[in-house]
Design a protein around this motif. Structure first.
Motif, PDB file in Angstrom:
ATOM      1  N   ILE A  91       9.609  98.628  16.555  1.00  0.00           N
ATOM      2  CA  ILE A  91       8.611  99.631  16.170  1.00  0.00           C
ATOM      3  C   ILE A  91       8.666 100.843  17.102  1.00  0.00           C
ATOM      4  N   VAL A  92       8.716 100.596  18.404  1.00  0.00           N
ATOM      5  CA  VAL A  92       8.582 101.667  19.390  1.00  0.00           C
ATOM      6  C   VAL A  92       9.886 102.424  19.601  1.00  0.00           C
ATOM      7  N   THR A  93      11.019 101.720  19.535  1.00  0.00           N
ATOM      8  CA  THR A  93      12.293 102.368  19.860  1.00  0.00           C
ATOM      9  C   THR A  93      13.189 102.578  18.648  1.00  0.00           C
ATOM     10  N   GLY A  94      12.943 101.839  17.569  1.00  0.00           N
ATOM     11  CA  GLY A  94      13.833 101.906  16.421  1.00  0.00           C
ATOM     12  C   GLY A  94      15.111 101.117  16.602  1.00  0.00           C
ATOM     13  N   VAL A  95      15.202 100.329  17.676  1.00  0.00           N
ATOM     14  CA  VAL A  95      16.405  99.549  17.990  1.00  0.00           C
ATOM     15  C   VAL A  95      16.132  98.076  17.725  1.00  0.00           C
ATOM     16  N   ASP A  96      17.088  97.409  17.100  1.00  0.00           N
ATOM     17  CA  ASP A  96      16.971  95.984  16.831  1.00  0.00           C
ATOM     18  C   ASP A  96      17.834  95.227  17.841  1.00  0.00           C
ATOM     19  N   LEU A  97      17.190  94.527  18.763  1.00  0.00           N
ATOM     20  CA  LEU A  97      17.905  93.799  19.814  1.00  0.00           C
ATOM     21  C   LEU A  97      18.138  92.334  19.472  1.00  0.00           C
ATOM     22  N   ARG A  98      17.880  91.937  18.230  1.00  0.00           N
ATOM     23  CA  ARG A  98      18.016  90.519  17.913  1.00  0.00           C
ATOM     24  C   ARG A  98      19.444  90.029  18.038  1.00  0.00           C
ATOM     25  N   SER A  99      20.427  90.909  17.890  1.00  0.00           N
ATOM     26  CA  SER A  99      21.811  90.486  18.078  1.00  0.00           C
ATOM     27  C   SER A  99      22.145  90.294  19.556  1.00  0.00           C
ATOM     28  N   GLN A 100      21.229  90.713  20.442  1.00  0.00           N
ATOM     29  CA  GLN A 100      21.380  90.476  21.874  1.00  0.00           C
ATOM     30  C   GLN A 100      20.158  89.723  22.396  1.00  0.00           C
ATOM     31  N   ASN A 101      19.771  88.670  21.669  1.00  0.00           N
ATOM     32  CA  ASN A 101      18.601  87.905  22.097  1.00  0.00           C
ATOM     33  C   ASN A 101      18.875  87.062  23.336  1.00  0.00           C
ATOM     34  N   VAL A 102      20.132  87.020  23.764  1.00  0.00           N
ATOM     35  CA  VAL A 102      20.501  86.519  25.085  1.00  0.00           C
ATOM     36  C   VAL A 102      21.509  87.504  25.678  1.00  0.00           C
ATOM     37  N   TYR A 103      21.566  87.581  27.003  1.00  0.00           N
ATOM     38  CA  TYR A 103      22.538  88.489  27.617  1.00  0.00           C
ATOM     39  C   TYR A 103      23.896  87.814  27.827  1.00  0.00           C
ATOM     40  N   TYR A 104      24.043  86.606  27.383  1.00  0.00           N
ATOM     41  CA  TYR A 104      25.260  85.815  27.543  1.00  0.00           C
ATOM     42  C   TYR A 104      26.369  86.442  26.702  1.00  0.00           C
ATOM     43  N   ARG A 105      27.384  87.000  27.364  1.00  0.00           N
ATOM     44  CA  ARG A 105      28.456  87.676  26.634  1.00  0.00           C
ATOM     45  C   ARG A 105      29.679  87.851  27.523  1.00  0.00           C
ATOM     46  N   LEU A 106      30.796  88.140  26.878  1.00  0.00           N
ATOM     47  CA  LEU A 106      32.011  88.602  27.551  1.00  0.00           C
ATOM     48  C   LEU A 106      32.170  90.088  27.279  1.00  0.00           C
ATOM     49  N   MET A 107      32.520  90.843  28.319  1.00  0.00           N
ATOM     50  CA  MET A 107      32.738  92.285  28.204  1.00  0.00           C
ATOM     51  C   MET A 107      34.115  92.601  28.778  1.00  0.00           C
ATOM     52  N   ASP A 108      34.896  93.423  28.052  1.00  0.00           N
ATOM     53  CA  ASP A 108      36.178  93.804  28.621  1.00  0.00           C
ATOM     54  C   ASP A 108      35.983  94.945  29.611  1.00  0.00           C
ATOM     55  N   ARG A 109      37.057  95.299  30.312  1.00  0.00           N
ATOM     56  CA  ARG A 109      36.948  96.278  31.384  1.00  0.00           C
ATOM     57  C   ARG A 109      36.402  97.620  30.900  1.00  0.00           C
ATOM     58  N   SER A 110      36.816  98.077  29.723  1.00  0.00           N
ATOM     59  CA  SER A 110      36.341  99.372  29.235  1.00  0.00           C
ATOM     60  C   SER A 110      34.836  99.344  28.988  1.00  0.00           C
TER      61      SER A 110
END
Length: 320
Positions: A175-194
């Motif tokens: 509502i406040v930001t217009g962003v849907d964070l449900r696809s990041q409901n955990v911060y558990y992830r792999l990120m490449d160098r870029s």
């Protein structure tokens, strides 16, 4: 864990991606990919042995060298002595001990800033993020994904009040930001160098560790995980700290133009309260709005990581 920090180290190094012995090395068709597993720890003496045992049991794809990098954030139990012993006994373990506590998000961001690996995985050590998903994260990365994001499919063991709070938070963010964070409901992830480098350029992402995922075909792969509320150790998050984290999460997702719009709405509401004679509520609204703006600006200051000082480190390849 029922063990002192002098207990035997569970398992051995988990750097087994390329396989064991000559047979494993013969399977490699290209250069080994180095991946750091970055974990922020505070008072996690009870959690570390079980975490290491689960890490050591992973069946990793060939061509991967996995290292464990712990960012210790002002522990008061036996976490520090245990990390020292692990770094002595296991070549895949390194740590940074911070001079003072900065919180989980900044500790993880600090670890990402210090990592020199090709990619990094961030997760929690307490059992709420299943390490068994790591092979799938690695496979997604080897297949070309720049981010392999875990998405919590189910969560057992969570108190009802926290479940309702999480639902309210994600609704408020949309509502406040217009962003849907449900696809990041955990911060558990792999990120490449870029992606790591891009993440580190934007200070407002550092505390809540959520950010706009890259776009393009195959840039992101999602991995559903079934999770359980912390199974080892004690939670560091009471209601007030969770509230503060939620505010940071909302402000992290909010663009400046959204803040200006929301501040305008708040000003109209405060004006209406003053006009109605509700002075206490109006003053409370002014104070709350000012606090939000101050926090919004503070989250965007780039000095946070520069202020973090290392009291001790080992196994990271850095000179103290």
């Amino acid at each position: 864990m029922g063990r002192s920090s002098d207990a035997p180290v569970l398992g051995g190094p988990c750097v087994r991606g390329p396989g064991d012995g000559d047979r494993g090395r013969a399977r490699l068709s290209g250069p080994v990919k180095r991946i750091d597993v970055i974990v922020a720890v505070r008072d996690e003496e009870a959690s570390l042995p079980a975490f290491l045992a689960r890490m050591d049991a992973l069946d990793l794809p060939p061509g991967v060298e996995l290292s464990l990098r712990f960012v210790e954030d002002s522990s008061r139990d036996g976490t520090r002595p245990l990390l020292r012993r692990l770094a002595r006994e296991r070549p895949d373990v390194g740590y940074w001990m911070l001079e003072s506590g900065f919180g989980q998000g900044l500790a993880l961001s600090f670890g990402l800033a210090r990592s020199t690996a090709d990619a990094a995985i961030v997760l929690d050590v307490d059992g709420s993020h299943p390490p068994e998903a790591i092979p799938e994260l690695v496979r997604g990365y080897l297949d070309g994904a720049r981010v392999v994001q875990c998405v919590r499919r189910s969560l057992s063991g969570r108190p009802a009040w926290r479940g309702l709070g999480a639902l309210a938070f994600h609704t408020m963010v949309r509502i406040v930001t217009g962003v849907d964070l449900r696809s990041q409901n955990v911060y558990y992830r792999l990120m490449d160098r870029s992606v790591i480098d891009s993440f580190l350029k934007v200070p407002r992402y550092w505390r809540y560790v959520r950010f706009p995922l890259p776009t393009g075909p195959g840039a992101v792969r999602f991995v559903p995980v079934d999770t359980h509320e912390r199974s080892l150790g004690a939670s560091k998050y009471g209601p007030l700290r969770l509230l503060g984290l939620s505010v940071d999460g909302i402000l992290t997702a909010m663009e400046t133009r959204r803040l200006v719009f929301n501040t305008g709405i708040a000003a109209l509401a405060v004006g209406a309260l003053f006009a109605a004679g509700a002075w206490p509520l109006a003053l409370a609204g002014v104070v709350a709005a000012a606090a939000v703006v101050v926090r919004f600006v503070g989250l965007r200051r780039p000095a946070a990581l520069a202020r973090m000082r290392v009291a001790e480190s080992a196994g990271t390849g850095e000179a103290m």
